[in-house]
Design an enzyme around this catalytic site. Structure first.
Site, PDB file in Angstrom:
ATOM      1  N   LYS A  68       0.846  -1.199   0.000  1.00 41.26           N
ATOM      2  CA  LYS A  68       0.000   0.000   0.000  1.00 41.26           C
ATOM      3  C   LYS A  68       0.874   1.237   0.000  1.00 41.26           C
ATOM      4  CE  LYS A  68      -1.927   2.261   3.329  1.00 41.26           C
ATOM      5  NZ  LYS A  68      -1.557   3.573   2.745  1.00 41.26           N
ATOM      6  N   GLU A 112      10.719   0.731   9.576  1.00 40.68           N
ATOM      7  CA  GLU A 112      11.691   1.782   9.226  1.00 40.68           C
ATOM      8  C   GLU A 112      11.013   3.108   9.524  1.00 40.68           C
ATOM      9  OE1 GLU A 112      14.695   1.299   8.274  1.00 40.68           O
ATOM     10  OE2 GLU A 112      14.577  -0.855   7.976  1.00 40.68           O
ATOM     11  N   CYS A 116      13.977  10.804   5.849  1.00 40.41           N
ATOM     12  CA  CYS A 116      14.071  10.347   7.244  1.00 40.41           C
ATOM     13  C   CYS A 116      15.480  10.535   7.797  1.00 40.41           C
ATOM     14  CB  CYS A 116      13.645   8.897   7.348  1.00 40.41           C
ATOM     15  SG  CYS A 116      14.498   7.862   6.155  1.00 40.41           S
ATOM     16  N   GLU A 157      10.787  14.901  14.895  1.00 42.31           N
ATOM     17  CA  GLU A 157      11.114  14.972  13.470  1.00 42.31           C
ATOM     18  C   GLU A 157      10.262  16.055  12.797  1.00 42.31           C
ATOM     19  OE1 GLU A 157       9.802  11.630  11.056  1.00 42.31           O
ATOM     20  OE2 GLU A 157      11.713  11.708   9.998  1.00 42.31           O
TER      21      GLU A 157
HETATM   22  P1  NAD Z   1       2.998   7.667   7.867  1.00 45.19           P
HETATM   23  O1  NAD Z   1       3.510   6.917   9.030  1.00 45.19           O
HETATM   24  O2  NAD Z   1       1.924   8.640   8.071  1.00 45.19           O
HETATM   25  O3  NAD Z   1       2.454   6.643   6.747  1.00 45.19           O
HETATM   26  C1  NAD Z   1       3.236   5.592   6.239  1.00 45.19           C
HETATM   27  C2  NAD Z   1       2.315   4.555   5.636  1.00 45.19           C
HETATM   28  O4  NAD Z   1       1.561   3.914   6.662  1.00 45.19           O
HETATM   29  C3  NAD Z   1       1.272   5.129   4.676  1.00 45.19           C
HETATM   30  O5  NAD Z   1       1.061   4.194   3.640  1.00 45.19           O
HETATM   31  C4  NAD Z   1       0.051   5.294   5.549  1.00 45.19           C
HETATM   32  O6  NAD Z   1      -1.174   5.298   4.849  1.00 45.19           O
HETATM   33  C5  NAD Z   1       0.157   4.085   6.443  1.00 45.19           C
HETATM   34  N1  NAD Z   1      -0.453   4.267   7.761  1.00 45.19           N
HETATM   35  C6  NAD Z   1      -0.580   5.418   8.468  1.00 45.19           C
HETATM   36  N2  NAD Z   1      -1.124   5.168   9.668  1.00 45.19           N
HETATM   37  C7  NAD Z   1      -1.336   3.828   9.731  1.00 45.19           C
HETATM   38  C8  NAD Z   1      -1.843   2.965  10.730  1.00 45.19           C
HETATM   39  N3  NAD Z   1      -2.248   3.442  11.912  1.00 45.19           N
HETATM   40  N4  NAD Z   1      -1.912   1.635  10.475  1.00 45.19           N
HETATM   41  C9  NAD Z   1      -1.476   1.148   9.287  1.00 45.19           C
HETATM   42  N5  NAD Z   1      -0.989   1.930   8.299  1.00 45.19           N
HETATM   43  C10 NAD Z   1      -0.918   3.255   8.521  1.00 45.19           C
HETATM   44  O7  NAD Z   1       4.290   8.295   7.174  1.00 45.19           O
HETATM   45  P2  NAD Z   1       4.339   9.382   6.017  1.00 45.19           P
HETATM   46  O8  NAD Z   1       3.822  10.650   6.582  1.00 45.19           O
HETATM   47  O9  NAD Z   1       3.731   8.820   4.786  1.00 45.19           O
HETATM   48  O10 NAD Z   1       5.918   9.463   5.772  1.00 45.19           O
HETATM   49  C11 NAD Z   1       6.740  10.227   6.581  1.00 45.19           C
HETATM   50  C12 NAD Z   1       7.338   9.395   7.690  1.00 45.19           C
HETATM   51  O11 NAD Z   1       8.020   8.259   7.142  1.00 45.19           O
HETATM   52  C13 NAD Z   1       8.396  10.166   8.452  1.00 45.19           C
HETATM   53  O12 NAD Z   1       8.263   9.928   9.821  1.00 45.19           O
HETATM   54  C14 NAD Z   1       9.710   9.578   7.935  1.00 45.19           C
HETATM   55  O13 NAD Z   1      10.775   9.694   8.799  1.00 45.19           O
HETATM   56  C15 NAD Z   1       9.326   8.167   7.717  1.00 45.19           C
HETATM   57  N6  NAD Z   1      10.291   7.554   6.802  1.00 45.19           N
HETATM   58  C16 NAD Z   1      11.197   6.661   7.323  1.00 45.19           C
HETATM   59  C17 NAD Z   1      12.157   6.086   6.483  1.00 45.19           C
HETATM   60  C18 NAD Z   1      13.168   5.099   7.005  1.00 45.19           C
HETATM   61  O14 NAD Z   1      13.845   4.459   6.208  1.00 45.19           O
HETATM   62  N7  NAD Z   1      13.304   4.913   8.302  1.00 45.19           N
HETATM   63  C19 NAD Z   1      12.194   6.428   5.135  1.00 45.19           C
HETATM   64  C20 NAD Z   1      11.248   7.350   4.646  1.00 45.19           C
HETATM   65  C21 NAD Z   1      10.304   7.897   5.500  1.00 45.19           C
END
Ligand code: NAD
Length: 471
Positions: free
Chosen positions: A171, A244, A278, A374
Site C-alpha cells: 500500500k 523503518e 528520514c 522529526e
Molecule cells: P505515515 O507513518 O503517516 O504513513 C506511512 C504509511 O503507513 C502510509 O502508507 C500510511 O497510509 C500508512 N499508515 C498510516 N497510519 C497507519 C496505521 N495506523 N496503520 C497502518 N498503516 C498506517 O508516514 P508518512 O507521513 O507517509 O511518511 C513520513 C514518515 O516516514 C516520516 O516519519 C519519515 O521519517 C518516515 N520515513 C522513514 C524512512 C526510514 O527508512 N526509516 C524512510 C522514509 C520515511
C-alpha cells in the site's frame, strides 16, 4: 478527472463502491486524480490473491526469479519518462523523480542477492544424523510505504520480498499511489498474477492489512506513531514486523572540520526533497569555537537557495507533499520558544502549492520540541557543544536512532564517534549516501529490521532446522 484503480491478481480492479479520495498536486494545490480508499473486502481480495500465488511462486528457483526481476528493472528504465512524469505530478519534487533509477538498481541487486543466501554448513553434529538449515520465504508480506520517495519505496520494500520468494500486498501512501500502481502494472508483464498486488488507501486500509490473518509479516516505512500502531495491530496475530521509522539526524561538526564542505553537506543533506527524508541533515551540533562562523556561513548559503516547481531549474527543492505536512512544518516555527530565533526563512512561500522557505533556527535547546521531534521539512537547527562528551550526549539524547553524520579532519575523533553514536547509519564527512549493498535501518524508536543489502533480504526469509537420521 483520472480515476486510479487498485492492481490485484494481475489486473487493474475497480474498487466498486469504495470511497475515493482526491490526489492533490503539491505544486498547485489542485486535484489531478482520485484513488480508492480500499475497504475490508478489497484488502481481503488482495491478501487472498497473494496467498494463492504464493504456492507456486515459492517453488520457483532464485535464478528464475532473478530473470523476471531483471526484466522488470529493464522495463522500468524503458518506461522512465512515464514514471517520472507521474512521480513529479504527485510529489512536485525532482529529487523524488530522480529516485526512479535507484528503484531499478535495488531490483537488480536483490534479483542476484537471492541466489547467494547464507547459512550454517550442513554437518553431523549428532552421530548418525545430518543437520542443516533451510532459508525459506515467509509467505504473504503486507507492506506500507510513505510519500517521500514513492516509487523507490515501492521497489525498496517489494524487491527483497519478491526475490526471496514471497508474495506482496503493497500500500503506497494515500497522497502518492500513482507510481506504485504503474510499477505493479509493468511488473505484471513479468510476475504471475497475485505475486505483487498494490492497493490504495490511508491509515484505515493499512490497519486492515496489518490485522488481516493472511500476511505473515508486516513491513512499514513511516512515522514512529504509525510504527507503534502497526506493531500493536500485528502483535495480535504475532506477525513479524519490520519498521523503518522516523529520524532526528544529528550532524556533529568539530572545530577542525572543513567548514566549506560542512555547509555544502548540510545544504544538500537538509534541503533535498524539501527535507522530507528520514535522514535529513536537520539537527546541527557544532563545536562552540566555530558556532558563530558556521551559523553565518549557513545563513548565507541557505538564504541563497529557494524552492520551486520541478521545471524551475534554479530551484533546489520542491514543495512539501501535502497540506497537513505544510501545517505541521509551520507549527514548529510558530511555536518556537523565546530563546530560539529564526536566522533565515521560517514561513510558507507563495499562496498556491505547499512550498516552504529554507530555514535555519539558532539558539535552540536540547529539550525544545524542534530539537526532539522529526520536522520532515526544510528546517535546520543549530546548537553548540563544548566537549566531545557533550556532543555525543546531545546527539544521542533523542528517541530516534536512524542516521547521523560526523564532520572532522581527525581520524581518531571520527573513529570514537562512529562507535559511540546510537544510530543505524553513521556518515563521516558526508551525508545522504545510500549504497544498495549497505543496510539501512534504525535503532531505538526509529524501528527495527533493515532495508537494502543482504540483511534486508534476510528480513524476508525464515530459517528452518532440518535433521535427518541415517544409517
Ligand atoms: P505515515 O507513518 O503517516 O504513513 C506511512 C504509511 O503507513 C502510509 O502508507 C500510511 O497510509 C500508512 N499508515 C498510516 N497510519 C497507519 C496505521 N495506523 N496503520 C497502518 N498503516 C498506517 O508516514 P508518512 O507521513 O507517509 O511518511 C513520513 C514518515 O516516514 C516520516 O516519519 C519519515 O521519517 C518516515 N520515513 C522513514 C524512512 C526510514 O527508512 N526509516 C524512510 C522514509 C520515511
Amino acid at each position: 478527472m483520472k480515476r486510479l484503480a487498485n492492481f490485484v491478481d494481475g489486473k487493474s480492479s475497480d474498487a466498486g463502491d469504495s470511497a475515493y479520495s482526491e490526489l492533490i498536486d503539491p505544486v498547485t494545490s489542485e486535484a489531478f486524480a482520485t484513488a480508492p480508499s480500499s475497504d475490508a473486502a478489497t484488502v481481503d481480495a488482495a491478501m487472498r490473491a497473494a496467498d494463492a500465488a504464493f504456492d507456486r511462486w515459492r517453488t520457483t528457483t532464485p535464478a528464475e526469479r532473478q530473470l523476471l526481476l531483471l526484466g522488470l528493472a529493464d522495463a522500468l528504465q524503458e518506461r522512465l519518462p512515464e514514471l517520472r512524469a507521474a512521480e513529479l505530478q504527485q510529489t512536485g519534487s525532482r529529487a523524488a523523480g530522480n529516485e526512479i533509477g535507484l528503484a531499478g538498481d535495488q531490483l537488480r541487486f536483490f534479483a542476484g542477492a537471492a541466489r547467494t543466501l547464507g547459512g550454517l554448513g550442513a554437518g553431523e553434529y549428532v552421530a548418525g544424523h545430518t543437520s542443516y538449515v533451510r532459508r525459506e520465504p515467509i509467505g504473504v508480506c503486507a507492506q506500507l510505504a510513505p510519500w517521500n520517495y514513492p516509487m523507490m519505496m515501492a521497489a525498496m520494500k517489494s524487491a527483497p520480498a519478491l526475490a526471496a520468494g514471497n508474495t506482496v500486498v503493497l500500500k503506497p501512501a494515500e497522497t502518492t499511489p500513482a507510481t506504485a500502481l504503474l510499477f505493479a502494472e509493468i511488473a505484471a508483464e513479468f510476475l504471475p498474477p497475485g505475486v505483487l498486488n498494490v492497493i490504495c488507501g490511508g491509515p484505515e486500509t493499512g490497519r486492515l492489512m496489518a490485522a488481516h490473518p493472511v500476511p505473515a509479516a508486516v513491513s512499514l516505512t513511516g512515522s514512529i506513531a504509525t510504527g507503534v500502531d502497526v506493531a500493536t495491530t500485528a502483535a495480535a496475530g504475532l506477525k513479524r514486523t519490520q519498521l523503518e521509522l522516523g529520524g532526528k539526524t544529528p550532524v556533529v561538526v568539530f572545530a577542525d572540520a572543513d567548514l566549506d564542505e560542512v555547509v555544502q553537506g548540510i545544504v544538500t543533506g537538509a534541503l533535498s526533497n524539501a527535507g522530507q527524508d528520514c535522514t535529513a541533515a536537520s539537527r546541527v551540533l557544532v563545536a562552540a569555537e566555530v558556532h558563530d562562523e558556521l551559523l553565518a556561513r549557513l545563513e548565507a548559503a541557505v538564504a541563497a537557495v529557494r524552492p520551486g516547481s520541478p521545471d524551475d531549474e534554479g530551484a533546489l527543492y520542491g514543495p512539501l507533499n501535502n497540506a497537513a505536512q505544510l501545517e505541521r512544518v509551520s507549527s514548529f516555527l510558530e511555536t518556537l520558544p523565546d530563546h530560539a530565533r529564526i536566522v533565515t526563512g521560517g514561513a510558507r512561500v507563495g499562496t498556491s502549492g505547499y512550498f516552504f522557505a529554507p530555514t535555519v533556527v539558532a539558539g535552540v535547546r536540547g529539550d525544545d520540541r524542534i530539537s526532539t521531534e522529526e520536522i520532515f521539512g526544510p528546517v535546520i537547527t543549530v546548537q553548540p557543544f563544548t566537549s566531545e562528551a557533550e556532543a555525543v550526549r546531545l546527539a544521542n539524547s533523542v528517541v530516534h536512532g536512524l542516521a547521523s553524520s560526523v564532520w572532522t579532519t581527525d581520524h581518531a575523533t571520527a573513529l570514537r564517534l562512529t562507535a559511540r553514536l546510537d544510530f543505524g547509519v553513521v556518515w563521516v564527512n558526508t551525508h545522504l549516501i545510500f549504497p544498495t549493498e549497505m543496510p539501512h535501518g534504525g535503532f531505538k524508536q526509529s524501528g527495527h529490521g533493515k532495508d537494502l543489502s543482504v540483511f534486508g533480504l534476510e528480513e524476508y526469509t525464515r530459517i528452518k532446522h532440518v535433521t535427518q537420521r541415517y544409517g
